[in-house]
Design an enzyme around this catalytic site. Structure first.
Site, PDB file in Angstrom:
ATOM      1  N   GLY A 124      71.000 -18.337 -65.923  1.00 28.42           N
ATOM      2  CA  GLY A 124      71.348 -19.733 -66.085  1.00 28.42           C
ATOM      3  C   GLY A 124      71.946 -20.288 -64.809  1.00 28.42           C
ATOM      4  O   GLY A 124      72.427 -19.541 -63.948  1.00 28.42           O
ATOM      5  N   CYS A 125      71.922 -21.610 -64.664  1.00 28.64           N
ATOM      6  CA  CYS A 125      72.432 -22.234 -63.436  1.00 28.64           C
ATOM      7  C   CYS A 125      73.938 -22.054 -63.298  1.00 28.64           C
ATOM      8  O   CYS A 125      74.437 -21.623 -62.246  1.00 28.64           O
ATOM      9  CB  CYS A 125      72.047 -23.703 -63.384  1.00 28.64           C
ATOM     10  SG  CYS A 125      72.483 -24.656 -64.867  1.00 28.64           S
ATOM     11  N   TYR A 126      74.693 -22.362 -64.349  1.00 30.55           N
ATOM     12  CA  TYR A 126      76.143 -22.180 -64.280  1.00 30.55           C
ATOM     13  C   TYR A 126      76.516 -20.708 -64.071  1.00 30.55           C
ATOM     14  O   TYR A 126      77.351 -20.391 -63.210  1.00 30.55           O
ATOM     15  CB  TYR A 126      76.820 -22.705 -65.546  1.00 30.55           C
ATOM     16  CG  TYR A 126      76.827 -24.201 -65.708  1.00 30.55           C
ATOM     17  CD1 TYR A 126      77.415 -25.036 -64.764  1.00 30.55           C
ATOM     18  CD2 TYR A 126      76.261 -24.797 -66.840  1.00 30.55           C
ATOM     19  CE1 TYR A 126      77.434 -26.416 -64.938  1.00 30.55           C
ATOM     20  CE2 TYR A 126      76.280 -26.171 -67.019  1.00 30.55           C
ATOM     21  CZ  TYR A 126      76.865 -26.981 -66.067  1.00 30.55           C
ATOM     22  OH  TYR A 126      76.891 -28.343 -66.231  1.00 30.55           O
TER      23      TYR A 126
END
Length: 314
Positions: A124-126
Site C-alpha cells: 500500500g502507498c501509506y
C-alpha cells in the site's frame, strides 16, 4: 502456453487508476502486454483463457474480485493447466501466508524472495512510507517494537479512486480532509507486521486538494527509545539500510516539505528531523502515492519476477 519471445503480462483491471499507471510504465520494459476486448473484460472464460496464456497476471481489482481472480489462477493448476505468476495490487493478500510482500528494499533477501515467488502482494502507498521509515529502525533496535507509534499522513486525491478524483476535479473538493477516524484503516495490518511493531500504530490519514504526492510523518520522543539514542543514530541507520538504492534516498533534514514534489516519479525520500534539546524527532517519508506507492512499485516487482532490468526511479 506462451509463444511470445518476450515475457507476457495481463493486467486484470487495467482500466483503473493503478492499472493505467502500470500499463503506461510497462512501456519501459521488454514485455508483451496482452489485453481482453473491452466487451469481454468481465467474462470469466475470456479472463481464464488469457491467464493461462501469459507469464504474469497483475491484479488491479477490489479485494473481493482479487480473491476470485486468484482462485481462478489457482484453479488452472488444479485442472492441469499452466498457471501464471501473480502480482496483486489490492489489500487482500498483503499479510496472507504463501504471499511475498513486494517491498524489495525492506530487508536484505526481499528482492530475491520476490524474484522466485509465484504470488507477490504489492504494498500500500501509506505502508510504503511507514515501513520504509520504521523497519530499519526497529530491526536495528533503535525503536522498540512496543513503541506507541503515531502516524500522520496526507495523500493526493488520486489515491481515493474514481469517485474522489471526479469530485476534486469537477467540484473542487475539500481543501483538506481527515478520514479513517474509526482507527481501523485497511493498511494497518501490513504497516504493523512489516515494520516489526508489536503494538498497533495510531494512524491518521488525510487527503489534500492536490492530485499526486504523499507525506508520511511519525513523531518520536527520543527518551522513549533505547538509552541515549540520538537523531543522528536514526539518520545513520536509514542511510546504511538504503545505501545503493536508486529509488530510496535519505537526505538531510529540512524545515518544510511539500507533498507533491515527487509526483510523477518512483522515488521516496526519508528524513529525520530532530530537536535534541527537546529530545524529539519527526520521521518523514515523501513519495508519489501513484509511483513508489502503487504503479512504480508494481513495475519494480514485475521486473524482478520476470528477470528483467528494472527502470530507474526517475
Amino acid at each position: 502456453m506462451n509463444t511470445y519471445a518476450r515475457p507476457s503480462v495481463f493486467i486484470d483491471g487495467e482500466a483503473g487508476t493503478t492499472g493505467l499507471g502500470i500499463r503506461a510504465r510497462l512501456e519501459a520494459l521488454p514485455v508483451d502486454v496482452r489485453s481482453i476486448d473491452a466487451a469481454r473484460r468481465k467474462d470469466p472464460d475470456a479472463r481464464r483463457d488469457m491467464m493461462s496464456a501469459v507469464d504474469l497476471v497483475v491484479l488491479c481489482l477490489p479485494d473481493a474480485a482479487a480473491r476470485d481472480a486468484v482462485a481462478m489462477v489457482d484453479g488452472l493448476v488444479t485442472a492441469g493447466h499452466r498457471a501464471p505468476r501473480v502480482l496483486d495490487a489490492s489489500t487482500a493478500f498483503r499479510t496472507a501466508p504463501g504471499w511475498v510482500y513486494g517491498f524489495p528494499e525492506m530487508q536484505a533477501q526481499q528482492a530475491q524472495a520476490i524474484r522466485t515467488a509465484t504470488h507477490v502482494a504489492n504494498p500500500g502507498c501509506y505502508p510504503t512510507g511507514i515501513i520504509g521509515l520504521l523497519h530499519p529502525l526497529v530491526a536495528a533496535g533503535l525503536v522498540p517494537a512496543d513503541y506507541p507509534v503515531t502516524v500522520n499522513a496526507v495523500s493526493g486525491y488520486s489515491g481515493g479512486g474514481r469517485t474522489m478524483i471526479e469530485a476534486h476535479e469537477r467540484d473542487g473538493g475539500p481543501a483538506f480532509e481527515l478520514y479513517g477516524l474509526s482507527l481501523q484503516h485497511k493498511h494497518l495490518p501490513e504497516a504493523q507486521i512489516y515494520s516489526g511493531l508489536s503494538r498497533v500504530p495510531v494512524f491518521v490519514p488525510s487527503v489534500g486538494h492536490f492530485a499526486q504526492g504523499m507525506i508520511v510523518s511519525i513523531p518520536l520522543h527520543l527518551d522513549l527509545l533505547g538509552h541515549g539514542v540520538r537523531g543522528a543514530d536514526l539518520h545513520a541507520a536509514l542511510v546504511a539500510h538504503y545505501r545503493g538504492s536508486d529509488r530510496i534516498s535519505v537526505p538531510d533534514a529540512c524545515t518544510s516539505l511539500c507533498a507533491d514534489t515527487l509526483a510523477g516519479t518512483d522515488r521516496m525520500e526519508l528524513r529525520v528531523h530532530v530537536n535534541e534539546e527537546q529530545r524529539q524527532a519527526v520521521l518523514t517519508a515523501r513519495l508519489d502515492n501513484l509511483g513508489k506507492g502503487a504503479s512504480g512499485a508494481a513495475i519494480q516487482n514485475i521486473a524482478l519476477m520476470l528477470g528483467l532490468e528494472s527502470p530507474s526511479g526517475m
